[in-house]
Design an enzyme around this catalytic site. Structure first.
Site, PDB file in Angstrom:
ATOM      1  CD  GLU A   1       8.540  -9.265  11.505  1.00 23.51           C
ATOM      2  OE1 GLU A   1       9.839  -9.365  11.627  1.00 23.51           O
ATOM      3  OE2 GLU A   1       8.073  -8.215  10.624  1.00 23.51           O
TER       4      GLU A   1
ATOM      5  CB  ILE B   1      -0.770  -0.127   1.269  1.00 26.53           C
ATOM      6  CG1 ILE B   1      -1.822  -1.366   1.489  1.00 26.53           C
ATOM      7  CG2 ILE B   1      -2.095   1.165   1.014  1.00 26.53           C
ATOM      8  CD1 ILE B   1      -2.586  -1.281   2.677  1.00 26.53           C
TER       9      ILE B   1
ATOM     10  CE  LYS C   1       4.589  -2.411   9.126  1.00 25.17           C
ATOM     11  NZ  LYS C   1       3.329  -3.506   9.026  1.00 25.17           N
TER      12      LYS C   1
ATOM     13  N   GLY D   1       4.408 -10.145   3.154  1.00 28.99           N
ATOM     14  CA  GLY D   1       4.638 -11.107   2.405  1.00 28.99           C
ATOM     15  C   GLY D   1       5.655 -10.783   1.394  1.00 28.99           C
TER      16      GLY D   1
ATOM     17  CG  ASP E   1       5.189  -4.429  12.437  1.00 28.02           C
ATOM     18  OD1 ASP E   1       6.297  -4.582  11.741  1.00 28.02           O
ATOM     19  OD2 ASP E   1       4.118  -4.273  11.721  1.00 28.02           O
TER      20      ASP E   1
END
Lengths: 403, 403
Positions: free
Chosen positions: A183, A129, A198, A296, A194
């Site tokens: 992870e 994205i 971000k 992924g 995580d």
């Protein structure tokens, strides 16, 4: 057209994905000329020539033929060392290491400026994205009010299994690990770090302000319990791990990562499984929703490819919003409405709620719903980390916080 | 920082929206110095100084102080004249006129190159959703397989009213016009031309190929009937007006605008009311979904603002995919499965179906579901435009066409 010559660090799932994607995208005119790995003998699932691999970083960092370094190794310290060395030498870098970037962004911005080079990292936030690029380029103005979303695929996958498939939490976590969403250290995903990293990066590109990770309230999903799920179902909501940065006035913004009771009318309600979804809200365009695969091998690789292509045109982040004169300041002086479930801890005594809306006590589980300052949640972080507690945000307080 | 000096053509709903947005976005450092209108005496809802308006285009086109022209007038011919004059003089232009752009894109690209200037038009496709910019920059490679979406807000609004609120079609159309979603000439929206023009522009940035609007099969929603809605409801689908460009092989792509039976599992199923939603599908990143307000004064204005900001960095579309050596070619030699409802016309005799799956005949309405070549639909366009016919695509044929 001459090919961009790439030196790649890391040849795991993502690294090999990049190798495949570049072979497939003929019009990219890119070529991986050298790959630095830790273990030369490790078997790989792609085919390559005998000269490709090296275990010496200098073979890439000191190679004058290399135009661009792509760094996708799993270790934040090694990543930091490679990226800062490359930038110091004026070599542009594409990286996907959100922890390293979130922790060191001011220094990395400074290095880019001083050495007149670029560090691109769209892959670090929500994989395929294009969040960072759009915040930097398309939402390049002061109309932006909020970025809110589900930024971590594996915790979302686990919550989806638990909610929609009645799977026990542990089984869902194991399944996420088997499928490669989680992870290797699952706490990174399920404790919210995580998402936090971000969010730190997103905030720099959304509002032009860097906030240290340790200054942001971050609460994960590892202590979620059957009774929380039952409660959410009764209320017709889902529990999702949500990260958000929100302007609360012209002068201030706040940010946090927390499980949230998400109402069915909200865009992120239908972001299930390993997907990510981000809502960008602005003054004139209302809400934009972007949805896709956040992680992924190949989705991440395709995002890395977008950054590689951008380097063809010497693209770099300008961090334009950081030079705005009237940047908003980070505040934790806002009131949230939260649900706190507990068994042993005495939550009503520990947390200074300004108002308690509901309280429930039973033999095996208790909960309270009350209004509390974000700064007080931060102050009581240690107590809230007890394993008998689960906390979730109920987004009713701000009228603005309703997506 | 010096302000960008803008000459604005058009001061209607969108033009005044831009005026407002620029005043609000202080960090944009942009200023509208002159506005050209047709009727100086028309009342406007924003406040401005006495020197702002002119009815002479030369006051903008010949003004050497103006850095950028923004053109948002409602007339495609006048728009063409202004934009080509400006580009020929080397003045960069931001335009939102999809009909003008879609019809003249090859010439407009050539003009930009010859005069070393830029024409930006992200606002022309899906308002505040950054479709063009992302196709051009982020999906800047040959992994892209498909762009499919609901590109027209007013037809979607009408279908939503009809489907979700049981409103009669005419009442829904009137309501859309009252709310300002529909163009003054509603056929532009409801016959699919607005979606078509956007699709033409999208295809240039998605695949690097320009297809003339008249070569693309375009079917609207104006003949939809209660029996079509009943049929769709029975099958558990919604009818949406969908535009799509799809690679059908490495060598070919196809494109069309048609009502579609949309299944609940699809992202665009939940794109209701005046919203737009676009799915971008690629080889490695699977499906990305972008959702937002596609039209309206301020969403369009904020999109125009993004283009204005991009000019700060001399941004221009490079049309990179147009120089790919292996661009796919447009084909209409593909088979679709369609639903055709009719009363007077003898559809099974007119259309050369290769296979008929269902046929229903009753006193007041008949339908047939069959497989037919897109080229045959184009060949029978005239017959299909009869008022007793309604046609919809049933996306089951390609396994790939399943978003």
């Amino acid at each position: 057209m001459e090919k961009i010559k790439i030196g790649l660090f890391g040849f795991g799932v993502v690294g090999q994905g990049i190798y495949r994607v570049i072979q497939r995208a003929k019009n990219a005119h890119a070529e991986i000329v050298r790959v630095c790995v830790r273990d030369l003998s490790k078997p790989r699932s792609v085919e390559f020539g005998p000269e490709l691999l090296t275990d010496n970083p200098d073979d890439i960092l000191d190679n004058p033929d290399i135009d661009l370094i792509v760094e996708v190794i799993d270790n934040a310290d090694a990543s930091y060392s490679i990226v800062t060395r490359a930038l110091s030498k004026g070599i542009p870098v594409v990286s996907g290491n959100k922890a390293m970037i979130a922790r060191n962004l001011p220094e990395l911005i400074d290095l880019q400026r001083r050495n007149n080079t670029a560090l691109l990292y769209d892959a670090s936030s929500c994989g395929s994205i294009p969040v960072i690029r759009n915040l930097e380029e398309y939402y390049d103005n002061d109309l932006l009010l909020e970025v809110k979303g589900i930024l971590n695929g594996s915790s979302n996958y686990i919550l989806s299994r638990v909610f929609d498939h009645n799977e026990p939490y542990d089984a869902a976590l194991r399944r996420a690990q088997e499928l490669g969403f989680a992870e290797s250290d699952p706490s990174f995903d399920i404790e919210g770090f995580d998402s936090l990293f971000k969010l730190i990066i997103i905030t720099v590109h959304a509002l032009g302000v860097y906030v240290k990770p340790e200054d942001v309230f971050t609460y994960g999903i590892s202590t979620i319990h059957d009774s929380d799920i039952r409660y959410a179902r009764e209320k017709g909501v889902k529990i999702k791990l949500v990260a958000q940065v929100v302007k609360v006035s012209d002068e201030y913004f706040t940010m946090f990562v927390m499980p949230e009771f998400v109402f069915p009318s909200r865009y992120i309600y239908s972001v299930d499984d390993e997907y990510n979804g981000v809502v960008i809200r602005g003054e004139c365009y209302d809400r934009q929703f972007m949805f896709g695969k956040g992680a992924g091998s190949l989705p991440t690789a395709s995002s890395i490819l977008s950054d590689i292509m951008a380097r063809r045109h010497d693209y770099r982040y300008e961090y334009k919003k950081m030079s705005y004169l009237d940047r908003p300041a980070y505040t934790t002086d806002i009131t949230l409405r939260v649900y706190v479930r507990y068994t042993v801890s005495n939550i009503p005594a520990i947390l200074p709620f300004s108002h308690i809306h509901e309280q429930y006590i039973s033999a095996d589980s208790n909960y309270v719903i009350g209004d509390i300052k974000l700064s007080d949640l931060i102050r009581h972080r240690a107590a809230l980390s007890a394993p008998d507690i689960f906390l979730a945000d109920i987004p009713t307080f701000f009228t603005d916080r309703d997506d």
